[in-house]
Write a protein that holds these residues in place. Structure first.
Motif, short mmCIF file in Angstrom:
data_model
loop_
_atom_site.label_atom_id
_atom_site.label_comp_id
_atom_site.label_asym_id
_atom_site.label_seq_id
_atom_site.Cartn_x
_atom_site.Cartn_y
_atom_site.Cartn_z
N PRO A 133 0.81 -1.23 0.00
CA PRO A 133 0.00 0.00 0.00
C PRO A 133 0.84 1.27 0.00
N ILE A 134 2.03 1.21 0.62
CA ILE A 134 2.89 2.40 0.63
C ILE A 134 3.32 2.75 -0.79
N ALA A 135 3.77 1.75 -1.55
CA ALA A 135 4.19 1.99 -2.93
C ALA A 135 3.01 2.43 -3.80
N SER A 136 1.85 1.85 -3.58
CA SER A 136 0.67 2.19 -4.37
C SER A 136 0.21 3.61 -4.11
N LYS A 140 -1.19 8.47 -5.64
CA LYS A 140 -1.90 9.47 -4.83
C LYS A 140 -1.04 10.66 -4.42
N THR A 141 0.21 10.70 -4.87
CA THR A 141 1.06 11.83 -4.50
C THR A 141 1.55 12.55 -5.75
N GLN A 142 1.94 13.81 -5.56
CA GLN A 142 2.44 14.61 -6.68
C GLN A 142 3.78 14.06 -7.18
N VAL A 143 4.64 13.65 -6.25
CA VAL A 143 5.92 13.07 -6.64
C VAL A 143 5.70 11.80 -7.44
N GLY A 144 4.74 11.00 -7.02
CA GLY A 144 4.42 9.76 -7.74
C GLY A 144 3.92 10.05 -9.15
N LEU A 145 3.15 11.13 -9.29
CA LEU A 145 2.66 11.52 -10.62
C LEU A 145 3.83 11.89 -11.54
N ILE A 146 4.77 12.67 -11.00
CA ILE A 146 5.94 13.03 -11.79
C ILE A 146 6.76 11.79 -12.12
N TRP A 147 6.89 10.90 -11.15
CA TRP A 147 7.62 9.64 -11.32
C TRP A 147 7.06 8.86 -12.51
N ARG A 148 5.73 8.74 -12.56
CA ARG A 148 5.09 8.01 -13.65
C ARG A 148 5.20 8.77 -14.97
N SER A 149 5.17 10.10 -14.89
CA SER A 149 5.30 10.92 -16.10
C SER A 149 6.68 10.73 -16.73
N VAL A 150 7.70 10.63 -15.90
CA VAL A 150 9.05 10.39 -16.40
C VAL A 150 9.10 9.06 -17.15
#
Length: 309
Positions: free
Chosen positions: A155-158, A163-173
């Motif tokens: 759940p932490i990774a998910s 659900k986080t802005q950093v995660g969104l950028i991570w996926r965008s990269v």
């Protein structure tokens, strides 16, 4: 009926414990590939982490210090992959294979003095109230701390990715590093962190195997689990939430391999030994057409990796 229920529970909890090391690798490689980088060196990182973790535990008597050392070992080895692919622009597939071979060689050479040695593991839940639960108590009591820790990481990774802005950028990269660069984001920074996190989780997987699961060190003890995990990332659709059922394919197969023999079923043990590798491969093949038509959730940045290989 009660016998079948109990046997089912035993198989499932044993499968969960067996799937723990490969689950950590699947989670780590999912995070890495979500940034647009693939690391085939996870097998070597896992082996190196297993050896370092076991050696530290044997020499210090502290399993938790061994687990920490294994994570650092996996991180250090993955930094070589990061250096090669991010700064020297090496082919990711070739670099990963090189890291795999390096990790395997280092673990085999420096692990020689520890072959046949025994250590104290992290223990399990057998001394807690969990063991007193009806029906599932004995099976649940066999669950170890690394299993609980790695399950908590799902759940932490998910939440981090979705659900986080950093995660969104991570996926965008992972989708397009050039686009994120044009938006003022340095993709290399995110990819570096992704590779190092994946390396640390590969090291944790090695520790779960040598310190927690077997309490021993044997050369090549991962037996291809790291490479299987790379395939399981595809089955899990690059989604941390699906990493557990994907990893359980291996865990259930491995447990059935042992259970079928104990039940006296007359099947060649060599044939049964292929189950943990054959079942995930079969699921991957059967789902390939659907994965291909839908994209399967694969980050677009990975397509360039395979086109250039």
């Amino acid at each position: 009926m009660e016998f079948l229920t109990i046997e089912f529970i035993i198989v499932m909890f044993a499968a969960l414990r067996g799937a723990t090391p490969i689950l950590a690798v699947v989670l780590g490689e999912t995070l890495t590939q979500r940034s647009g980088v693939i690391n085939l060196g996870v097998e070597g990182q896992m082996l190196f982490g297993a050896m370092i973790g076991f050696a530290v535990t044997y020499n210090t008597g502290s399993p938790w210090l061994g687990v920490l050392s294994a994570c650092i070992a996996g991180l250090v080895l993955s930094s070589l992959h990061a250096l090669l692919v991010l700064y020297f622009k090496a082919n990711q597939i070739a670099s990963g294979v090189a890291v795999l071979i390096l990790g395997s060689g280092l673990s085999a050479f420096y692990g020689i003095p520890y072959v046949g040695k025994k250590i104290n593991s992290l223990g399990n839940l057998s001394d807690t109230w969990v063991a007193q639960l009806p029906i599932i108590g004995n099976s649940l009591a066999a669950i170890t701390p690394t299993t609980l820790l790695i399950l908590l990481l799902i759940p932490i990774a998910s939440i981090f990715l979705f659900k986080t802005q950093v995660g969104l950028i991570w996926r965008s990269v992972g989708e397009s590093s050039s686009t994120t660069r044009n938006l003022g984001v340095n993709p290399i920074k995110y990819q570096l962190v992704a590779i190092l996190v994946g390396g640390a989780l590969s090291g944790l997987a090695g520790a779960a195997l040598s310190i927690d699961y077997t309490s021993s060190w044997v050369e090549g003890m991962t037996s291809g689990r790291g490479l299987v995990a790379v395939g399981l990332v595809i089955i899990a659709r690059w989604n941390p939430w699906l990493s557990l059922p994907a990893a359980m394919l291996f865990g259930i197969s491995e447990t059935l391999n042992l259970k079928l023999q104990s039940w006296g079923i007359d099947i060649s043990p060599y044939l049964l030994g292929t189950l943990p590798y054959l079942l995930p491969l079969l699921v991957l093949v059967l789902s390939y057409r659907k994965l291909k038509s839908s994209g399967g959730g694969m980050p677009q940045g990975l397509s360039a990796v395979f086109k250039n290989s």
